[in-house]
Design a protein around this motif. Structure first.
Motif, PDB file in Angstrom:
ATOM      1  N   GLN A   1       4.851  -3.128   2.316  1.00  0.00           N
ATOM      2  CA  GLN A   1       3.945  -4.431   2.508  1.00  0.00           C
ATOM      3  C   GLN A   1       3.521  -4.790   3.912  1.00  0.00           C
ATOM      4  OE1 GLN A   1       7.069  -6.523   0.262  1.00  0.00           O
ATOM      5  NE2 GLN A   1       5.583  -8.126   0.105  1.00  0.00           N
ATOM      6  N   ALA A   2       2.608  -5.241   4.222  1.00  0.00           N
ATOM      7  CA  ALA A   2       2.311  -5.612   5.667  1.00  0.00           C
ATOM      8  C   ALA A   2       3.241  -6.641   6.263  1.00  0.00           C
ATOM      9  CB  ALA A   2       0.617  -6.019   5.888  1.00  0.00           C
ATOM     10  N   SER A   3       3.610  -7.004   7.427  1.00  0.00           N
ATOM     11  CA  SER A   3       4.507  -7.859   7.736  1.00  0.00           C
ATOM     12  C   SER A   3       4.120  -8.520   9.088  1.00  0.00           C
ATOM     13  CB  SER A   3       5.931  -7.731   7.540  1.00  0.00           C
ATOM     14  OG  SER A   3       6.229  -6.400   8.651  1.00  0.00           O
ATOM     15  N   GLY A   4       4.538  -9.555   9.576  1.00  0.00           N
ATOM     16  CA  GLY A   4       4.629  -9.940  10.912  1.00  0.00           C
ATOM     17  C   GLY A   4       5.386 -11.038  11.158  1.00  0.00           C
TER      18      GLY A   4
ATOM     19  N   LYS B   1      -2.915  -8.447  11.469  1.00  0.00           N
ATOM     20  CA  LYS B   1      -3.067  -7.228  12.080  1.00  0.00           C
ATOM     21  C   LYS B   1      -2.526  -5.936  11.525  1.00  0.00           C
ATOM     22  CE  LYS B   1      -4.021  -9.608  16.685  1.00  0.00           C
ATOM     23  NZ  LYS B   1      -3.415  -9.962  17.852  1.00  0.00           N
ATOM     24  N   ASP B   2      -1.119  -6.210  10.963  1.00  0.00           N
ATOM     25  CA  ASP B   2      -0.423  -5.329  10.332  1.00  0.00           C
ATOM     26  C   ASP B   2      -1.240  -4.478   9.131  1.00  0.00           C
ATOM     27  OD1 ASP B   2       1.731  -3.440  10.586  1.00  0.00           O
ATOM     28  OD2 ASP B   2       2.541  -4.596   8.806  1.00  0.00           O
ATOM     29  N   PHE B   3      -1.737  -5.464   8.319  1.00  0.00           N
ATOM     30  CA  PHE B   3      -2.446  -4.984   7.069  1.00  0.00           C
ATOM     31  C   PHE B   3      -3.627  -4.347   7.694  1.00  0.00           C
ATOM     32  CE2 PHE B   3      -5.561  -5.489   3.577  1.00  0.00           C
ATOM     33  CZ  PHE B   3      -4.600  -5.003   2.541  1.00  0.00           C
ATOM     34  N   ASP B   4      -4.355  -4.809   8.526  1.00  0.00           N
ATOM     35  CA  ASP B   4      -5.550  -4.198   9.069  1.00  0.00           C
ATOM     36  C   ASP B   4      -5.256  -2.551   9.560  1.00  0.00           C
ATOM     37  OD1 ASP B   4      -8.551  -4.125   9.680  1.00  0.00           O
ATOM     38  OD2 ASP B   4      -7.813  -4.189  11.629  1.00  0.00           O
ATOM     39  N   GLN B   5      -4.162  -2.738  10.348  1.00  0.00           N
ATOM     40  CA  GLN B   5      -3.777  -1.288  10.757  1.00  0.00           C
ATOM     41  C   GLN B   5      -3.498  -0.205   9.648  1.00  0.00           C
ATOM     42  OE1 GLN B   5      -3.896  -0.367  14.009  1.00  0.00           O
ATOM     43  NE2 GLN B   5      -3.383   1.538  13.420  1.00  0.00           N
ATOM     44  N   MET B   6      -2.746  -0.858   8.748  1.00  0.00           N
ATOM     45  CA  MET B   6      -2.445  -0.155   7.593  1.00  0.00           C
ATOM     46  C   MET B   6      -3.485   0.563   7.029  1.00  0.00           C
ATOM     47  SD  MET B   6       0.601  -2.221   5.819  1.00  0.00           S
ATOM     48  CE  MET B   6       1.157  -1.230   4.493  1.00  0.00           C
ATOM     49  N   ILE B   7      -4.630  -0.261   6.742  1.00  0.00           N
ATOM     50  CA  ILE B   7      -5.961   0.182   6.237  1.00  0.00           C
ATOM     51  C   ILE B   7      -6.413   1.301   6.997  1.00  0.00           C
ATOM     52  CG2 ILE B   7      -8.271  -0.727   5.396  1.00  0.00           C
ATOM     53  CD1 ILE B   7      -6.203  -1.390   3.509  1.00  0.00           C
ATOM     54  N   LYS B   8      -6.542   0.949   8.231  1.00  0.00           N
ATOM     55  CA  LYS B   8      -7.284   1.915   9.136  1.00  0.00           C
ATOM     56  C   LYS B   8      -6.413   3.306   9.110  1.00  0.00           C
ATOM     57  CE  LYS B   8      -9.383  -1.510  12.441  1.00  0.00           C
ATOM     58  NZ  LYS B   8      -9.139  -2.138  13.530  1.00  0.00           N
ATOM     59  N   GLU B   9      -4.975   3.274   9.193  1.00  0.00           N
ATOM     60  CA  GLU B   9      -4.253   4.598   9.222  1.00  0.00           C
ATOM     61  C   GLU B   9      -4.382   5.431   7.804  1.00  0.00           C
ATOM     62  OE1 GLU B   9      -0.132   3.332   9.587  1.00  0.00           O
ATOM     63  OE2 GLU B   9      -0.659   2.638  11.724  1.00  0.00           O
ATOM     64  N   GLU B  10      -4.746   4.611   6.723  1.00  0.00           N
ATOM     65  CA  GLU B  10      -4.904   5.230   5.476  1.00  0.00           C
ATOM     66  C   GLU B  10      -6.202   5.768   5.215  1.00  0.00           C
ATOM     67  OE1 GLU B  10      -2.139   6.368   3.777  1.00  0.00           O
ATOM     68  OE2 GLU B  10      -0.990   5.060   5.002  1.00  0.00           O
ATOM     69  N   GLY B  11      -7.231   4.742   5.838  1.00  0.00           N
ATOM     70  CA  GLY B  11      -8.637   5.105   5.471  1.00  0.00           C
ATOM     71  C   GLY B  11      -9.108   4.386   4.298  1.00  0.00           C
ATOM     72  N   ILE B  12      -9.935   3.615   4.579  1.00  0.00           N
ATOM     73  CA  ILE B  12     -10.127   2.641   3.296  1.00  0.00           C
ATOM     74  C   ILE B  12     -10.951   3.534   2.230  1.00  0.00           C
ATOM     75  CG2 ILE B  12     -12.444   2.161   4.368  1.00  0.00           C
ATOM     76  CD1 ILE B  12     -10.277  -0.249   2.054  1.00  0.00           C
TER      77      ILE B  12
ATOM     78  N   LEU C   1       0.889  -1.168  -0.016  1.00  0.00           N
ATOM     79  CA  LEU C   1      -0.087   0.023  -0.006  1.00  0.00           C
ATOM     80  C   LEU C   1       0.785   1.354  -0.111  1.00  0.00           C
ATOM     81  CD1 LEU C   1      -2.767  -0.702   2.568  1.00  0.00           C
ATOM     82  CD2 LEU C   1      -2.868  -0.946   0.173  1.00  0.00           C
ATOM     83  N   LYS C   2       0.619   2.275  -0.652  1.00  0.00           N
ATOM     84  CA  LYS C   2       1.367   3.648  -0.718  1.00  0.00           C
ATOM     85  C   LYS C   2       0.725   4.330   0.599  1.00  0.00           C
ATOM     86  CE  LYS C   2       2.133   7.435  -3.478  1.00  0.00           C
ATOM     87  NZ  LYS C   2       1.969   8.093  -4.860  1.00  0.00           N
ATOM     88  N   ARG C   3       1.733   4.402   1.308  1.00  0.00           N
ATOM     89  CA  ARG C   3       1.466   5.271   2.651  1.00  0.00           C
ATOM     90  C   ARG C   3       1.656   6.816   2.431  1.00  0.00           C
ATOM     91  NH1 ARG C   3       1.576   1.721   7.002  1.00  0.00           N
ATOM     92  NH2 ARG C   3       0.393   3.422   7.836  1.00  0.00           N
ATOM     93  N   LYS C   4       0.566   7.438   2.551  1.00  0.00           N
ATOM     94  CA  LYS C   4       0.200   8.657   2.423  1.00  0.00           C
ATOM     95  C   LYS C   4       1.222   9.619   3.104  1.00  0.00           C
ATOM     96  CE  LYS C   4      -3.943   8.254   0.697  1.00  0.00           C
ATOM     97  NZ  LYS C   4      -3.780   7.010  -0.127  1.00  0.00           N
TER      98      LYS C   4
END
Length: 106
Positions: A62-65, A79-90, A52-55
């Motif tokens: 990439q998400a990782s764990g 969980k890391d992917f979900d957090q990235m989505i939440k931070e960027e806003g779906i 995901l492109k981070r704003k």
């Protein structure tokens, strides 16, 4: 055993899991692939095939764990992917914000 192979400057990891997550939500993609790797010290790490492109940085990530077993690493990647989505806003994620990792690298 493969864990006992010791060659200077060489790191060996084994792919021990490959998972597909199907997401029935409004992402600009429908599935996510996660690979889990085990190193010679019996530690596990996982990554996604989507970056995901981070704003905040403009960089693709990439998400990782990590974990002590396959399941723990898988849960931590999700969980890391979900957090990235939440931070960027779906609602802010579209096709140009996604980069698939080349199959040869994943």
């Amino acid at each position: 055993m493969w864990r006992e192979i010791n060659i200077e400057n060489i790191k060996i990891e084994k792919v021990v899991g490959e998972f597909f997550l199907w997401m029935p939500i409004n992402y600009p993609f429908f599935k996510l692939k996660i690979k889990i790797y085990e190193n010679s010290k019996c530690k596990f790490r996982g990554t996604t095939d989507i970056a995901l492109k981070r704003k905040s940085t403009g960089e693709f990530e990439q998400a990782s764990g990590y974990g002590g077993n396959v399941e723990e690493a898988l849960i931590n990647v999700i969980k890391d992917f979900d957090q990235m989505i939440k931070e960027e806003g779906i609602e802010n994620i579209n096709q140009k914000d996604i980069r698939y990792v080349k199959w040869i690298n994943f």
